[in-house]
Every structure is written in structure tokens, then in C-alpha cells.
Write a protein that holds these residues in place. Structure first.
Motif, PDB file in Angstrom:
ATOM      1  N   LYS A 124      15.901  68.672  43.782  1.00 16.27           N
ATOM      2  CA  LYS A 124      15.107  67.492  44.114  1.00 16.27           C
ATOM      3  C   LYS A 124      14.166  67.132  42.967  1.00 16.27           C
ATOM      4  O   LYS A 124      13.966  65.956  42.661  1.00 16.27           O
ATOM      5  N   ARG A 163      22.950  67.143  46.310  1.00 13.76           N
ATOM      6  CA  ARG A 163      23.251  68.260  47.197  1.00 13.76           C
ATOM      7  C   ARG A 163      23.897  69.394  46.402  1.00 13.76           C
ATOM      8  O   ARG A 163      25.009  69.254  45.890  1.00 13.76           O
ATOM      9  N   VAL A 164      23.192  70.509  46.327  1.00 12.58           N
ATOM     10  CA  VAL A 164      23.696  71.665  45.592  1.00 12.58           C
ATOM     11  C   VAL A 164      25.023  72.140  46.180  1.00 12.58           C
ATOM     12  O   VAL A 164      25.951  72.495  45.445  1.00 12.58           O
ATOM     13  N   ALA A 215      17.850  73.920  46.300  1.00  8.60           N
ATOM     14  CA  ALA A 215      17.627  72.520  46.667  1.00  8.60           C
ATOM     15  C   ALA A 215      16.313  71.961  46.137  1.00  8.60           C
ATOM     16  O   ALA A 215      16.242  70.793  45.740  1.00  8.60           O
TER      17      ALA A 215
END
Length: 221
Positions: free
Chosen positions: A150, A158-159, A146
Motif C-alpha cells: 500500500k 494485491r500481493v 500488504a
């Protein structure tokens, strides 16, 4: 540092005339772009060849990486190397780096316990990532977890929703301006440390390898 505080950022510590990754690596120890440098043992810059076809971006150095000054040399790094091999990717074609270059931790007795970087640390360190990408020309970018997502794709990515799916890079004019590396493919997956923390490590590991296999197929294509 509180989440609301804004550190000065790394930009002023990056040499404007950097012509190679070695130039950046040589300048990185002088970075004072956020407070993390004050407690870390040393900066941990990326490693690998500038001609690498795959760039893998993780979160930050861990305890062992902080001591050795190299990314992905701890338990998560060893697991990643195994997964890269199982996915059929040549490790010699991989450049490894982190979105934050200093280790953030809390002391508990004599132990240094990992702390996830705040958004301010990700933003402060992002110029180093931009500078690295300016000297790399990968065919595939692998986002590990994550924090890396970002740094590269913004806070809304969102992974867990998009892992293992090839995505065009850059996907916007702004990212094309920020990361001028030309067209590539991006694949997001979990960080290898998440496998080590998983209740069912075998299933988590198989998922990581499956995502990396997608990256390997993109290289072959």
C-alpha cells in the motif's frame, strides 16, 4: 486515531538538506507525524548500506524491534534472514526498512499485541520512505506484505495476485516523481510474519523463498 482523522504527516520533520541515510536516521526520533510515537519506545529506522542492491520494505517494527531500535531483529526478522540465504541473496547487499517507523500495538495486560497500521499511518509515514529511497539506488525492491504494498504501490495492489512476479519500477510517472531512484525491478511477497502464523509453515516458507529467489535471479541478471 480513527481512520477518518488525518495526522500532520512526517514531511516537516525530515531535514531538507539530508545528504545521507545517517542524516535521516538522526532526525527520525523527532518525528511527530502521527500519534504512534507517543506509545512506542522509539522510532525504528532502516538499516543497511546506502549502496545495497536490494531494498526490502516491511510493515512496521514489532515488539522486539521497538525495544532494540532496529528493524527485523525479532522472530520474523530471523526467519527472513534464513530465507534470504536460502534464496541465494547476499545479506550484505540488502537494505531493510519498514513503511511505518513506529510500533502500533494494543495492551493486553502486560503484553503488547501488534496492530496493523491504518491507512492514515501509512500515508503519514510515507515521506520517510520517500526520503530513504531518494538516497538509495537499488536494482531490486522487495515488498514484504500488504502494508508495504500500500505504501509503495497504492491500496489497489494485491500481493496475493502478483507475488513472485518481476514488475518494472517505477510503473507510473507519479511513482517516478515520488520515488526518484531510477529504473529497478520490484518483487512482492508475503511478510515473514505470515509464515510464522501459517497453519502449514513449511509450505508458506517455501513460497517466501521461491519469491525471494526471483529477486535473486534478477540481481544475477
Amino acid at each position: 486515531m480513527a481512520e477518518t482523522e488525518t495526522p500532520p504527516g512526517a514531511q516537516r520533520f525530515i531535514p531538507a538538506d539530508a545528504a545521507s541515510l545517517d542524516d535521516l536516521r538522526g532526525a527520525a526520533p523527532g518525528c511527530r507525524g502521527c500519534e504512534l510515537h507517543s506509545d512506542a519506545t522509539q522510532v525504528v529506522f532502516g538499516r543497511g548500506d546506502a549502496t545495497a542492491r536490494v531494498v526490502m520494505v516491511g510493515e512496521q517494527p514489532g515488539d522486539l524491534e521497538d525495544q532494540k531500535g532496529l528493524p527485523f531483529v525479532g522472530p520474523a526478522g530471523r526467519l527472513l534472514r534464513t530465507a534470504v540465504g536460502d534464496a541465494g541473496i547476499d545479506p550484505g547487499q540488502v537494505y531493510l526498512t519498514n513503511s511505518v517507523k513506529h510500533f502500533r500495538f494494543q495492551l493486553r495486560g502486560k503484553r503488547r499485541i501488534h496492530q496493523t497500521p491504518d491507512r492514515v499511518h501509512i500515508v503519514a509515514c510515507r515521506p520517510w520512505l520517500v526520503a530513504e529511497f531518494a538516497l538509495l539506488r537499488p536494482d531490486v525492491i522487495v515488498v514484504l506484505g500488504a502494508t508495504a504494498a500500500k505504501a509503495l504501490l497504492g491500496p489497489s495492489f494485491r500481493v496475493t495476485r502478483s507475488r513472485g512476479v518481476p514488475l518494472p519500477w517505477p510503473d507510473s510517472a507519479q511513482r517516478a516523481q515520488d520515488f526518484p531512484i531510477g529504473p529497478a525491478q520490484l518483487v512482492a511477497t508475503i511478510h515473514p510474519s505470515a509464515v510464522l502464523r501459517a497453519d502449514d509453515r513449511d509450505t508458506a516458507y517455501d513460497g517466501l523463498v521461491a519469491d525471494l529467489t526471483v529477486a535473486g535471479r534478477l540481481l544475477a541478471a
